[in-house]
Design a protein around this motif. Structure first.
Motif, short mmCIF file in Angstrom:
data_model
loop_
_atom_site.label_atom_id
_atom_site.label_comp_id
_atom_site.label_asym_id
_atom_site.label_seq_id
_atom_site.Cartn_x
_atom_site.Cartn_y
_atom_site.Cartn_z
N SER A 98 48.96 38.51 -9.16
CA SER A 98 48.44 37.14 -9.05
C SER A 98 47.11 37.13 -8.31
N LEU A 99 46.22 37.99 -8.73
CA LEU A 99 44.95 38.15 -8.03
C LEU A 99 44.10 36.89 -8.13
N LYS A 100 43.36 36.64 -7.06
CA LYS A 100 42.50 35.46 -6.96
C LYS A 100 41.06 35.93 -6.74
N HIS A 101 40.14 35.01 -6.99
CA HIS A 101 38.73 35.32 -6.78
C HIS A 101 38.51 35.86 -5.36
N GLU A 102 39.18 35.25 -4.39
CA GLU A 102 38.97 35.62 -3.00
C GLU A 102 39.55 36.98 -2.63
N TRP B 163 39.99 57.19 7.23
CA TRP B 163 39.66 56.15 6.26
C TRP B 163 39.22 56.78 4.96
N GLY B 164 39.53 56.10 3.86
CA GLY B 164 38.99 56.52 2.58
C GLY B 164 37.61 55.94 2.38
N GLN B 165 37.02 56.24 1.22
CA GLN B 165 35.66 55.79 0.93
C GLN B 165 35.65 54.38 0.34
N GLY B 166 36.81 53.91 -0.06
CA GLY B 166 36.91 52.55 -0.58
C GLY B 166 36.87 52.49 -2.10
N THR B 167 37.50 51.48 -2.63
CA THR B 167 37.47 51.22 -4.07
C THR B 167 37.24 49.72 -4.28
N GLN B 168 36.36 49.41 -5.22
CA GLN B 168 35.96 48.02 -5.44
C GLN B 168 36.97 47.30 -6.32
N VAL B 169 37.37 46.13 -5.87
CA VAL B 169 38.21 45.23 -6.67
C VAL B 169 37.42 43.95 -6.90
N SER B 170 37.25 43.60 -8.16
CA SER B 170 36.52 42.39 -8.51
C SER B 170 37.42 41.51 -9.37
N VAL B 171 37.61 40.29 -8.92
CA VAL B 171 38.44 39.34 -9.65
C VAL B 171 37.51 38.25 -10.18
N GLY C 185 29.61 39.90 3.49
CA GLY C 185 29.42 38.79 4.40
C GLY C 185 30.66 38.34 5.14
N LYS C 186 31.76 39.06 4.93
CA LYS C 186 33.01 38.67 5.59
C LYS C 186 33.50 39.80 6.50
N GLU C 187 34.35 39.42 7.44
CA GLU C 187 34.92 40.41 8.33
C GLU C 187 35.96 41.25 7.60
N ARG C 188 36.13 42.46 8.07
CA ARG C 188 37.16 43.32 7.53
C ARG C 188 38.54 42.72 7.81
N GLU C 189 39.41 42.79 6.81
CA GLU C 189 40.73 42.17 6.91
C GLU C 189 41.80 43.20 6.60
#
Length: 114
Positions: A84-88, A104-112, A42-46
């Motif tokens: 110092s990872l944050k939820h966001e 581009w790579g295929q991406g890797t998920q980071v969940s905080v 739901g957010k723009e690519r950053e």
């Protein structure tokens, strides 16, 4: 044609650290600029980090002081140290390279999350 493969994502608690790696199938020495993007649902690519062939780095305010990007032209790898990872910071992280970031790579998920 260069293929990029990210690794190192996962689940981490707030305040924790992760190190992402991006392995290229070919030489990255010719790429002036490489970087990391992220995109959360739901957010723009950053764009979160860039590094030039000379080692100059740039970060947005949202991650500056917490993230460190580096590249190893001899090993054809790009890394992103995240502290110092944050939820966001939760998102899929992509490495990119080439003129206009054509690769581009295929991406890797980071969940905080706690």
């Amino acid at each position: 044609q260069v293929q990029l493969v990210e690794s190192g994502g996962g689940l981490v608690q707030p305040g924790g650290s992760l190190r992402l790696s991006c392995a290229a199938s070919g030489s990255i020495g010719s790429f002036y600029l490489m970087g990391w993007y992220r995109q959360a649902p739901g957010k723009e690519r950053e764009l979160v980090a860039t590094v030039t062939s000379g080692g100059s780095t740039n970060y947005p305010a949202s991650v500056k002081g917490r993230f460190t990007v580096s590249r190893d032209n001899a090993k054809n790898t790009l890394s992103l140290q995240m502290n110092s990872l944050k939820h966001e910071d939760s998102a899929v992280y992509y490495c990119c390279a080439g003129y206009g970031f054509q690769y581009w790579g295929q991406g890797t998920q980071v969940s905080v999350s706690s």
